[in-house]
Write a protein that holds these residues in place. Structure first.
Motif, PDB file in Angstrom:
ATOM      1  N   VAL A  15       0.767  -0.968  -0.100  1.00 15.22           N
ATOM      2  CA  VAL A  15       0.079   0.004   0.007  1.00 15.22           C
ATOM      3  C   VAL A  15       0.819   1.496   0.141  1.00 15.22           C
ATOM      4  O   VAL A  15       0.491   2.105  -0.840  1.00 15.22           O
ATOM      5  N   SER A  16       1.757   1.340   0.753  1.00 12.09           N
ATOM      6  CA  SER A  16       2.543   2.416   0.884  1.00 12.09           C
ATOM      7  C   SER A  16       3.308   2.783  -0.364  1.00 12.09           C
ATOM      8  O   SER A  16       3.478   3.916  -0.657  1.00 12.09           O
ATOM      9  N   ILE A  17       3.933   1.791  -0.954  1.00 10.23           N
ATOM     10  CA  ILE A  17       4.597   1.772  -2.233  1.00 10.23           C
ATOM     11  C   ILE A  17       3.793   2.220  -3.282  1.00 10.23           C
ATOM     12  O   ILE A  17       4.214   3.062  -4.187  1.00 10.23           O
ATOM     13  N   GLN A  18       2.572   1.598  -3.297  1.00  9.53           N
ATOM     14  CA  GLN A  18       1.497   1.836  -4.114  1.00  9.53           C
ATOM     15  C   GLN A  18       1.117   3.204  -4.450  1.00  9.53           C
ATOM     16  O   GLN A  18       1.100   4.099  -5.386  1.00  9.53           O
ATOM     17  N   ALA A  19       1.205   4.023  -3.231  1.00  6.43           N
ATOM     18  CA  ALA A  19       0.738   5.584  -3.204  1.00  6.43           C
ATOM     19  C   ALA A  19       2.032   6.229  -3.858  1.00  6.43           C
ATOM     20  O   ALA A  19       1.732   7.141  -4.565  1.00  6.43           O
TER      21      ALA A  19
ATOM     22  N   GLY B 123     -10.875   1.598  -6.345  1.00  7.93           N
ATOM     23  CA  GLY B 123     -10.231   2.658  -5.790  1.00  7.93           C
ATOM     24  C   GLY B 123      -9.012   3.277  -6.242  1.00  7.93           C
ATOM     25  O   GLY B 123      -8.928   4.350  -6.588  1.00  7.93           O
ATOM     26  N   VAL B 124      -8.132   2.598  -6.986  1.00 14.45           N
ATOM     27  CA  VAL B 124      -6.793   2.864  -7.548  1.00 14.45           C
ATOM     28  C   VAL B 124      -7.552   3.451  -9.075  1.00 14.45           C
ATOM     29  O   VAL B 124      -6.933   4.750  -9.175  1.00 14.45           O
ATOM     30  N   VAL B 125      -8.254   3.051  -9.595  1.00 16.39           N
ATOM     31  CA  VAL B 125      -8.737   3.289 -10.978  1.00 16.39           C
ATOM     32  C   VAL B 125      -9.607   4.783 -10.692  1.00 16.39           C
ATOM     33  O   VAL B 125      -9.223   5.537 -11.524  1.00 16.39           O
ATOM     34  N   LYS B 126     -10.174   4.808  -9.697  1.00 23.56           N
ATOM     35  CA  LYS B 126     -10.921   6.045  -9.290  1.00 23.56           C
ATOM     36  C   LYS B 126     -10.053   7.227  -9.117  1.00 23.56           C
ATOM     37  O   LYS B 126     -10.131   8.167  -9.556  1.00 23.56           O
TER      38      LYS B 126
ATOM     39  N   PRO C 130      -6.126   4.760  -1.995  1.00 23.61           N
ATOM     40  CA  PRO C 130      -7.157   5.472  -2.585  1.00 23.61           C
ATOM     41  C   PRO C 130      -8.590   5.073  -2.227  1.00 23.61           C
ATOM     42  O   PRO C 130      -8.837   3.991  -2.322  1.00 23.61           O
ATOM     43  N   LYS C 131      -9.477   6.047  -1.748  1.00 28.10           N
ATOM     44  CA  LYS C 131     -10.635   5.407  -1.299  1.00 28.10           C
ATOM     45  C   LYS C 131     -11.803   5.994  -2.208  1.00 28.10           C
ATOM     46  O   LYS C 131     -11.666   6.869  -3.128  1.00 28.10           O
ATOM     47  N   LEU C 132     -13.126   4.994  -2.284  1.00 25.61           N
ATOM     48  CA  LEU C 132     -13.969   5.289  -3.236  1.00 25.61           C
ATOM     49  C   LEU C 132     -14.703   6.570  -2.918  1.00 25.61           C
ATOM     50  O   LEU C 132     -15.189   6.987  -3.890  1.00 25.61           O
ATOM     51  N   ASP C 133     -14.811   7.043  -1.628  1.00 25.85           N
ATOM     52  CA  ASP C 133     -15.809   8.154  -1.098  1.00 25.85           C
ATOM     53  C   ASP C 133     -14.897   9.486  -1.001  1.00 25.85           C
ATOM     54  O   ASP C 133     -15.283  10.211  -0.463  1.00 25.85           O
ATOM     55  N   GLU C 134     -13.657   9.489  -1.779  1.00 27.56           N
ATOM     56  CA  GLU C 134     -13.172  10.826  -1.528  1.00 27.56           C
ATOM     57  C   GLU C 134     -12.314  11.057  -2.914  1.00 27.56           C
ATOM     58  O   GLU C 134     -11.870  10.178  -3.535  1.00 27.56           O
ATOM     59  N   ASP C 135     -12.069  12.333  -2.932  1.00 27.71           N
ATOM     60  CA  ASP C 135     -11.300  12.660  -4.310  1.00 27.71           C
ATOM     61  C   ASP C 135     -10.011  13.226  -3.837  1.00 27.71           C
ATOM     62  O   ASP C 135     -10.274  14.492  -3.124  1.00 27.71           O
ATOM     63  N   LYS C 136      -8.942  12.773  -3.975  1.00 25.75           N
ATOM     64  CA  LYS C 136      -7.598  13.606  -3.640  1.00 25.75           C
ATOM     65  C   LYS C 136      -6.722  13.291  -4.847  1.00 25.75           C
ATOM     66  O   LYS C 136      -6.574  12.561  -5.500  1.00 25.75           O
TER      67      LYS C 136
END
Lengths: 397, 338, 293
Positions: A259-263, A288-291, B262-268
């Protein structure tokens, strides 16, 4: 598809199909086809990120590979920067046949139907085909051979230009780097192939790119196994970036990372996009990533596009029951939000023998009789929100 | 909670691996309790020691691994003092485990039914016929369609989700009191993951077993766990109830981890990223092991190791600067709100 | 950086020297190399001309037990010590040439087969099957009978029937490596096909072949000796371990009088095979990238 943005179209996948033959027996006869990608179309605009999301076996990776011609598509067209690139990588005879089938024969037919060349030209809705038709009728005066010759000329240069413009970042930071090559050669290979630099200039360029992706240039003589997963992924990014491409296909580029590296990598990709004006086709299974990365998102299921829309529209108002269920299935990092889930029954069917009608119907909570019988088409329901469902928006979260 | 009632108590567990390059302190002072019927989540990134912890409790370490210190107490018995012959009875019967990759955990040359029956026959006083009936029952309970048919199929004939169900059936066949689930859904698709998580919840309710959910996915933790252990580089850095943890993280690593997804309910636009990489297990930094990546790190952090202390009731954290972190979270949340 | 590289190399070497069997293999091999290089100093030369012809010391074919003058004894009128020492050179020549050429053919055919695939692959692999279906020793015997006596004929026969396993190995490895993402990445960069093979596929597939080769050097020497023993190998009197063994054939029933004609060349052969096998094992460890990290 309607234009939903002012920015220029970079890539169009037009009715893309990729089937893999399944061979068996002594004579290696084809006994079945894995319909990995089965007639999908999408556009990617300059400097945007189109997310391609779906579960394993939905064909998202195959679609990306076919766009780059790492797999030869079974049919369909790949149009890049207003040029049909489909025939670039075909053997010469096949390429000739392709041009005859797709262009000359169609143009001839349209002309005989419409009565004149002008009518044939005007019958095309999209600019791209119209331009080619214009060239065929006006520039070449329907001289078939000259037309084919002109299309097939300079194929080597065309291929090279395509390779420069379209690059890829892979999922697995371990198998995507040649374990027996030093990093400077891995990153510098592209620059050498395309003559972007020679001799020691290559190393300068490599050093430059390494700094840009957050690697120390002092490490360029190391081998891949001396790096961590995240750093190796940066090497993969640098290898693509050195060609200064327009399009980068990111095939699950962060899925294998912590996770931390992904970010870190997601932020890097974001920064690079701004700095170099890159366009991403971002393939991932993590919504989540795609969004986070995409401007528009296409949801794929079993070789088809189920829904395609602007990110905001898609996530605020998903219309396809599969999209809705997918979103509801994700465990969110928020224990207060105990959501009522839509649990889909069963497994994804085999792409060798996909269900009739709508491919999602055996698992769809709102499937009706028509869904098993007829295949829904991907249709614009307004403002560039495409969905292929007979009952869009009827399944609520 | 009173740890005397705990089903499993792990106290200051240390598991070291002796490799050719030196000693890897995979687990280095881990303490937690598991109570009957609850779900404890252990979360952390790869190499934090979360899987080794469960293998240590089950005493399934390979010959290179050694429990170098600490206590493991299961139902009031010291697990380390139990002879291997008895341990074999406890494993499978009282504690069971399911793994990430069911294909490697199931034996490919035996049918699914045979493997479940084997577990039943080993631990329960029943004959083959009864065992087979029980196996079919178990397969039905984990939601495998046509269990009478599937019982005679081989693992490769099942899909990934079905295989995971079969493994759960095997693990639960003897009605264990404690189940370790090591990344049980990581290899599965989202819709299948949802099925399996739902299944595990309902089975837990039905059987009343305790579940230790080991995962890297904070989403799964939020979904499943009542209490959470956050691990980093072989240490517990934070330990709290799930709501508390997500609302009031009191360790910079936990906080960083939550903001990195990355979360679904927020935009950063930009994700928070924890800089750097996990330290080399052969060469952990002095002091707090997170100091090389922590935005709050000071000289103190680089010299002295912070103890795991209670910051409020039932919430412990190993950080010298919890106050500063609270301040930082306030500022950043205010910034997000604006 | 240089320090880092060096330390890695040192680490490999350290592990290598810690491995007892690897050290034993290397020492044996070094010993054989020294014997081969200094054969003229150790056993003298044949004053009659060709050094590879064991000089006759007696016109009687009866075995003569070891003496100080002939430390390994005499058989068929030939000095065994001379034969064993000079035979070391023959062994190296046999092993290296046969393995080298059969590997070359195998790599070429295996690569072509894997690269082109389809019917090319199908035909080449069927040819491999056909060659493999003929018993190796029988085939080699037939070949030498056709080609005639002599060491060079043995070498040719063994090359012709020795390339198949390499071809299969390299084909399998290439097919596997072709699926690696770095090969796709190179393709996406626009790298030419032959360069992808040279830079990305072969370096990652050739090492198992090298290991296999080193192990087979020893076994080819045994096979060649077998042919000589059966009388279809080197011509009589040639400095070759098998040839000496073949002299003992007539004295099999009187082992107490002829044991030395079997024991000395036999030991040399066993140790030679052992040396290459141990070295092959050690090479496998060295080439494994996992050993480095």
């Amino acid at each position: 598809m309607s234009k939903i943005t002012d920015s220029r179209l970079l890539l169009r996948a037009d009715r893309l199909v990729k089937h893999f033959p399944v061979r068996a027996g002594v004579f290696r006869r084809v006994v079945a086809q894995v319909k990995a990608v089965d007639d999908i179309s999408f556009d990617v605009y300059e400097k945007e990120t189109l997310g391609l999301v779906g579960e394993s076996g939905c064909g998202k990776t195959t679609a990306g590979m076919s766009v780059l011609r790492l797999y030869e598509p079974t049919s369909g067209r790949i149009i890049m920067e207003g040029e049909d690139t489909t025939y670039y990588f075909m053997p010469a005879l096949k390429a000739q046949k392709y041009i005859r089938d797709i262009y000359i024969d169609r143009f001839t037919e349209l002309k005989s139907k419409g009565g004149s060349a002008e009518a044939a030209i005007q019958s095309f809705q999209n600019d791209f085909d119209r331009k080619i038709a214009e060239r065929y009728f006006k520039e070449f005066n329907e001289d078939r051979n000259a037309f084919v010759r002109s299309m097939l000329s300079n194929r080597e240069e065309k291929r090279k230009a395509f390779r420069r413009n379209a690059q890829i970042i892979f999922q697995d930071p371990f198998s995507s780097l040649n374990p027996r090559m030093r990093v400077r050669n891995i990153i510098g290979e592209g620059a050498r192939i395309h003559g972007l630099a020679t001799g020691s200039d290559v190393l300068d360029k490599v050093a430059d790119i390494m700094t840009k992706v957050g690697l120390s240039k002092d490490h360029m003589s190391r081998f891949p196994h001396e790096f961590s997963g995240g750093q190796r992924q940066r090497i993969g990014v640098a290898r693509a970036l050195i060609l200064n491409p327009k399009l980068i296909v990111c095939d699950e580029a962060v899925s294998a990372l912590d996770v931390s590296i992904q970010a870190q990598i997601l932020n890097l990709l974001n920064d690079l996009q701004k700095e170099f004006g890159l366009t991403y086709l971002f393939i991932a299974h993590d919504l989540g990533v795609v969004k986070h990365v995409s401007r528009r998102v296409a949801v794929m299921y079993l070789g088809k596009v189920a829904e395609l829309a602007d990110k905001k529209k898609l996530f605020d108002d998903p219309l396809h029951p599969y999209t809705v269920s997918l979103m509801s299935a994700i465990p969110e990092a928020n224990p207060e939000k105990k959501k009522q889930r839509i649990i889909l029954q069963g497994d994804v069917p085999s792409p060798i023998n996909p269900p009739s009608g709508c491919r999602f119907h055996p698992r769809c909570p709102i499937a009706k009789e028509i869904c098993a019988r007829e295949e829904p088409q991907l249709q614009d329901v307004g403002g560039g929100h495409f969905v292929s469902c007979f009952f869009p928006g009827q399944l609520k979260r | 909670m009173d740890s005397k009632n705990a089903l499993l108590q792990v106290k200051d567990l240390r598991t070291y691996f002796h490799t050719e390059d030196g000693i890897v302190k995979a687990v280095d002072g881990v303490t937690f309790d598991v109570y009957s019927g609850e779900t404890l989540g252990i979360v952390g990134e790869s190499g934090c020691g979360k899987s080794v912890t469960s293998l240590s409790v089950m005493r399934l370490l390979d010959e290179k691994g050694e429990i170098a210190g600490g206590k493991i107490i299961f139902e009031g018995r010291d697990v380390m003092a139990i002879p291997e012959s008895q341990m074999m009875k406890i494993r499978g019967n009282d504690m069971a485990m399911i793994f990430q990759e069911p294909m490697t955990a199931l034996n490919p040359v035996f049918t699914v039914g045979f493997q479940i029956m084997e577990a039943i026959l080993l631990h329960q006083d029943v004959n083959k016929e009864q065992a087979r009936t029980m196996a079919i029952d178990m397969l039905r309970k984990v939601g495998i369609p046509e269990p009478e048919k599937r019982v005679d199929e081989y693992p490769h004939e099942l899909s990934g989700g079905m295989r995971q169900r079969a493994m759960i059936a095997m693990a639960l066949s003897c009605n264990p009191k404690l189940l370790f689930a090591d990344e049980p859904t990581t290899a599965l698709d989202v819709t299948i993951q949802a099925q399996i998580l739902e299944l595990m919840k309902s089975l837990q309710e039905q059987y009343g077993m305790a579940l230790v959910m080991i995962t890297h996915d904070l989403g799964v933790i939020a979904e499943m766990a009542q209490r959470v252990v956050v691990m980093y580089a072989g240490k517990v850095v934070e330990y709290a109830e799930v709501l508390t943890l997500f609302k009031k993280p009191r360790h910079p690593y936990t906080w960083g981890l939550m903001n990195a997804i990355p979360k679904l309910d927020e935009d950063k636009e930009v994700l928070y990223n924890i800089p750097g990489v996990v330290p080399d297990p052969l060469d952990f930094p002095d002091g707090c092991r997170f100091n090389t990546r922590c935005p709050l790190a000071t000289d103190k952090c680089r010299k002295e190791e912070p103890p795991l202390v209670e910051v409020e009731e039932n919430h412990t954290s190993a950080c010298w600067y919890v106050d500063k972190l609270v301040e930082m979270i306030k500022v950043s949340r205010a910034g997000e709100g604006a | 950086m240089a320090v880092k590289r060096k330390s890695e190399f040192r680490k490999i070497m350290k592990k290598y020297w810690k491995n007892g069997t690897a050290v034993l293999g290397t020492c044996l091999l070094v010993f054989f190399i020294i014997v081969a290089v200094f054969a003229p100093q150790i056993a003298g030369v044949n004053e009659m001309g060709n050094n590879y012809q064991i000089p006759r010391v007696s016109w009687s074919s009866k075995p003569i037990a070891p003496t100080s003058e002939h430390p390994f004894g005499v058989i068929g009128g030939r000095d065994i010590f001379y034969g064993v020492v000079w035979g070391t050179r023959t062994a190296f020549r046999l092993g290296l040439i046969i393995t080298g050429f059969s590997a070359l053919i195998g790599v070429a055919i295996g690569s072509i087969s894997a690269y082109f695939g389809g019917w090319v692959d199908e035909i080449l692999m069927r040819i491999v099957d056909i060659f493999l279906s003929i018993p190796f020793l029988v085939a080699a015997m037939v070949m030498t009978t056709i080609l005639g006596k002599g060491l060079d004929k043995v070498i040719i026969a063994l090359i012709i029937f020795g390339w198949m396993s390499t071809a299969r190995l390299i084909r399998g490895n290439i097919l596997q490596a072709r699926e690696e993402q770095y090969v796709l990445a190179a393709k996406a960069l626009g790298q030419k096909d032959w360069k992808i093979i040279m830079k990305h596929i072969l370096p990652n597939t050739i090492f198992p072949v090298v290991v296999q080769m080193s192990m087979r050097i020893g076994s080819y020497v045994i096979t060649a000796a077998g042919l000589s023993f059966l009388g279809v190998g080197a011509e009589p009197g040639y400095a070759d371990w098998g040839t000496i063994l073949s002299y003992s054939r007539n004295w099999m029933t009187m082992l107490n009088e002829s044991w030395f004609a079997i024991v000395f060349p036999g030991t040399a052969m066993v140790l030679f095979v052992l040396a290459w096998n141990l070295v092959g094992d050690a090479l496998r460890d060295i080439f494994d990238p996992r050993m480095r990290s």
